[in-house]
Design an enzyme around this catalytic site. Structure first.
Site, PDB file in Angstrom:
ATOM      1  N   LYS A 182       0.688  -1.210   0.150  1.00  0.00           N
ATOM      2  CA  LYS A 182       0.289   0.014   0.045  1.00  0.00           C
ATOM      3  C   LYS A 182       1.082   1.381  -0.086  1.00  0.00           C
ATOM      4  O   LYS A 182       0.711   2.290  -0.804  1.00  0.00           O
ATOM      5  CB  LYS A 182      -0.432  -0.014   0.935  1.00  0.00           C
ATOM      6  CG  LYS A 182      -1.327   1.709   1.709  1.00  0.00           C
ATOM      7  CD  LYS A 182      -2.579   1.643   3.409  1.00  0.00           C
ATOM      8  CE  LYS A 182      -1.614   1.833   4.139  1.00  0.00           C
ATOM      9  NZ  LYS A 182      -1.432   3.266   4.822  1.00  0.00           N
ATOM     10  N   ASN A 183       1.777   1.512   0.910  1.00  0.00           N
ATOM     11  CA  ASN A 183       2.619   2.310   1.360  1.00  0.00           C
ATOM     12  C   ASN A 183       3.726   2.484  -0.150  1.00  0.00           C
ATOM     13  O   ASN A 183       4.523   3.729  -0.192  1.00  0.00           O
ATOM     14  CB  ASN A 183       3.514   2.686   3.095  1.00  0.00           C
ATOM     15  CG  ASN A 183       2.337   2.704   3.510  1.00  0.00           C
ATOM     16  OD1 ASN A 183       1.321   3.248   3.768  1.00  0.00           O
ATOM     17  ND2 ASN A 183       2.508   2.629   4.659  1.00  0.00           N
ATOM     18  N   CYS A 202      -4.866  13.263  12.910  1.00  0.00           N
ATOM     19  CA  CYS A 202      -5.332  11.927  12.210  1.00  0.00           C
ATOM     20  C   CYS A 202      -5.313  11.006  13.947  1.00  0.00           C
ATOM     21  O   CYS A 202      -5.043  11.890  14.350  1.00  0.00           O
ATOM     22  CB  CYS A 202      -4.417  11.051  11.461  1.00  0.00           C
ATOM     23  SG  CYS A 202      -2.980  10.136  12.056  1.00  0.00           S
ATOM     24  N   ARG A 211       0.341  15.158  13.700  1.00  0.00           N
ATOM     25  CA  ARG A 211       1.175  15.047  11.971  1.00  0.00           C
ATOM     26  C   ARG A 211       1.603  16.140  11.039  1.00  0.00           C
ATOM     27  O   ARG A 211       0.877  16.190   9.901  1.00  0.00           O
ATOM     28  CB  ARG A 211       0.245  14.312  11.900  1.00  0.00           C
ATOM     29  CG  ARG A 211       0.364  12.712  12.143  1.00  0.00           C
ATOM     30  CD  ARG A 211      -0.027  10.939  11.849  1.00  0.00           C
ATOM     31  NE  ARG A 211       0.601  10.830  10.575  1.00  0.00           N
ATOM     32  CZ  ARG A 211       0.632   9.459   9.440  1.00  0.00           C
ATOM     33  NH1 ARG A 211      -1.077  10.058  10.212  1.00  0.00           N
ATOM     34  NH2 ARG A 211       0.715   9.519   9.696  1.00  0.00           N
ATOM     35  N   ASP A 234       4.459   1.103  12.496  1.00  0.00           N
ATOM     36  CA  ASP A 234       2.689   0.011  11.551  1.00  0.00           C
ATOM     37  C   ASP A 234       3.273  -1.248  12.060  1.00  0.00           C
ATOM     38  O   ASP A 234       2.027  -2.245  10.983  1.00  0.00           O
ATOM     39  CB  ASP A 234       3.320  -0.026  10.336  1.00  0.00           C
ATOM     40  CG  ASP A 234       3.296   1.458   9.549  1.00  0.00           C
ATOM     41  OD1 ASP A 234       2.362   2.189  10.476  1.00  0.00           O
ATOM     42  OD2 ASP A 234       3.869   1.588   8.684  1.00  0.00           O
ATOM     43  N   ARG A 268      -8.917  -0.374   4.908  1.00  0.00           N
ATOM     44  CA  ARG A 268      -7.815   0.620   4.030  1.00  0.00           C
ATOM     45  C   ARG A 268      -6.351   0.179   3.439  1.00  0.00           C
ATOM     46  O   ARG A 268      -5.884   0.730   2.681  1.00  0.00           O
ATOM     47  CB  ARG A 268      -7.367   1.683   4.936  1.00  0.00           C
ATOM     48  CG  ARG A 268      -8.444   2.479   5.414  1.00  0.00           C
ATOM     49  CD  ARG A 268      -8.043   3.700   6.382  1.00  0.00           C
ATOM     50  NE  ARG A 268      -7.238   4.542   5.274  1.00  0.00           N
ATOM     51  CZ  ARG A 268      -6.460   5.289   6.046  1.00  0.00           C
ATOM     52  NH1 ARG A 268      -6.394   6.034   7.392  1.00  0.00           N
ATOM     53  NH2 ARG A 268      -5.505   6.734   5.218  1.00  0.00           N
TER      54      ARG A 268
END
Ligand code: EPU
Length: 421
Positions: free
Chosen positions: A23-24, A117, A122, A301, A397
């Site tokens: 994803k990233n 968030c 952030r 993560d 997501r």
């Protein structure tokens, strides 16, 4: 309507799971399409709600998009708008990486400030200061960053190796005039993948994967075909599922390096590269003392997933979150399932003390962010009884068809509409 997972714990897991593209990496590489008027074709693109969202934003800007299976093709021939709206950007901070490429190619970009968030405040000062050093004129109006100007090379020092900060500046520099040298850059494999794709498009980049990246700007970039790297975070998540359930889940479409963080944090884990795929095996009996850090340190993560694993190791483990100030929201939920975890706040970092070796029990719990959500699924898989996890949209997501992938291996996870609160 919101959805939930109901997980029956204690199942024997056996089978094969194909890992998706990262994803990233894919999110940022899709944004790189803005740097050329030719087609950029991405193979192994993950089918995630975050990818749908970035495509929606790009589509609104005027990018042509086609999805066929796992192949995503994008073409930014011309743009009909340079404005990425708040309603969309606020849903996914990663979309802020549109700024660098859009400004660099079109001389103008308007993007909503992503705001805070669940993980914390952030800021985006690294992105904006770097672009200013490259000659951008930046104003903030009504919550939008309005960036204009023709970019030139610059020497830039990042005060923290920000992942998306590095990516935004590298993409911006590819079409700037002259040389850009960025110091203290992030070194994540997904950034290396982005740079490989940019090089295939004709960019002149060296030093990616180290803490100094040098970019010599070119007049134009061309289209390319690029295969997205496997998702190391998904890989380790399923590896932990296998270890915790003493299962036989073989992982395919992934690579040996994707397990590095797991074997570095838990040296007792063995990774077997077999004809059926990779098999991660315990037992893990030694408690750990871990602190999240930029790559190649322990990934933030994976902090939540590794904490669940630590709950099953007899003795006292410590896990400190040093990247994001508010990334331990899974702790109270895990405690509701019988885990014994205490969190101490110290100087912006959160240190969890985990008294491991206790059995987990099913309970109703709530997903709060992507990685916290998946940690609750891991806990549910090895808990006694039934766990109901609400608000699983967070999970969708970043994990493609997690319920289907695990159910194919014998898990019992039912997706259903969430009952009204
Ligand atoms: N920071 C600043 N100024 C900035 C940017 C960042 O002070 O301008 C600080 C942040 O406040 C934070 C630290 O730097 O304390 C790290 O933030 P970073 O910018 O590296 O994070 P990011 O680029 O916003 C990406 C991933 C996150 C991952 C982090 C850290 C994407 C789309 N997101 O975020 O992924 O946690 O790097 O590795 O690549 C996830 O996939 O679940 C996820 C949250």
């Amino acid at each position: 309507m919101l959805e939930q997972f109901t997980v029956q714990g204690g199942k024997n897991l056996k089978g094969t799971i194909a890992i998706s593209g990262a994803k990233n990496a894919a999110l940022k590489i899709a944004c790189a399409a803005l740097l050329t008027d030719e087609w950029l074709v991405l193979d192994n693109a993950p089918l995630l709600s975050d990818m749908q969202l970035i495509c929606q934003i790009l589509d609104e800007l005027g990018v042509e998009i086609s999805w066929v299976g796992n192949q995503l093709s994008l073409r930014a021939h011309t743009l009909k708008s340079c404005r990425a709206r708040y309603d969309l950007v606020r849903k996914m901070r990663g979309s802020f990486v549109l700024l660098g490429p859009m400004l660099s190619r079109f001389g103008r970009a308007e993007i909503s400030l992503p705001g805070g968030c669940n993980l914390g405040v952030r800021p985006v000062d690294i992105h904006l200061n770097g672009l200013r050093a490259m000659g951008a004129h930046i104003e903030v109006e009504d919550g939008y960053v309005i960036a204009t100007g023709k970019l030139h090379g610059a020497e830039i020092f990042l005060h923290f190796p920000s992942v998306t900060g590095t990516e935004n500046l590298v993409m911006a520099a590819t079409l700037a005039t002259g040389r850009t040298v960025i110091h203290n850059t992030a070194k994540e494999p997904e950034i290396v993948d982005l740079c490989k794709c940019l090089k295939a498009m004709g960019a002149k980049i060296t030093g990616h994967g180290t803490d100094t990246i040098i970019i010599d700007g070119v007049d134009r970039l061309n289209g390319a075909t690029h295969r997205i790297v496997p998702d190391r975070l998904e890989t380790v998540t399923y590896a932990i599922a296998n270890i915790m359930t003493h299962g036989h889940i073989y992982l395919t479409n992934t690579e040996a390096w994707c397990f590095d963080a797991l074997t570095e944090c838990f040296p007792q884990v063995k990774i077997h590269n077999t004809d059926f795929g990779f098999l991660a095996e315990g037992p893990v009996t030694e408690p750990v003392n871990l602190t999240t850090a930029p790559h190649p340190g322990m990934p933030t993560d994976l902090q939540a997933q590794m904490m669940v694993l630590a709950t099953q190791i007899p003795g006292q483990s410590f896990i400190t979150e040093a990247i994001f100030e508010n990334r331990m929201m899974h702790v109270p939920e895990l405690c509701r399932m019988g885990a014994d975890i205490a969190v101490e706040h110290n100087d912006g970092a959160n240190k969890a003390t985990i008294n491991g070796g206790m059995p987990l029990y099913g309970a109703p719990v709530m997903a709060t962010d992507l990685r916290a959500s998946v940690s609750l699924v891991l806990a549910g898989l090895c808990a006694k009884g039934q766990t109901t996890i609400s608000r699983i949209y967070h999970l969708d997501r970043g994990y493609h068809a997690l319920d289907e992938k695990l159910n194919m291996c014998g898990a019992d996870i039912v997706r259903s509409k969430q009952e009204a609160a």
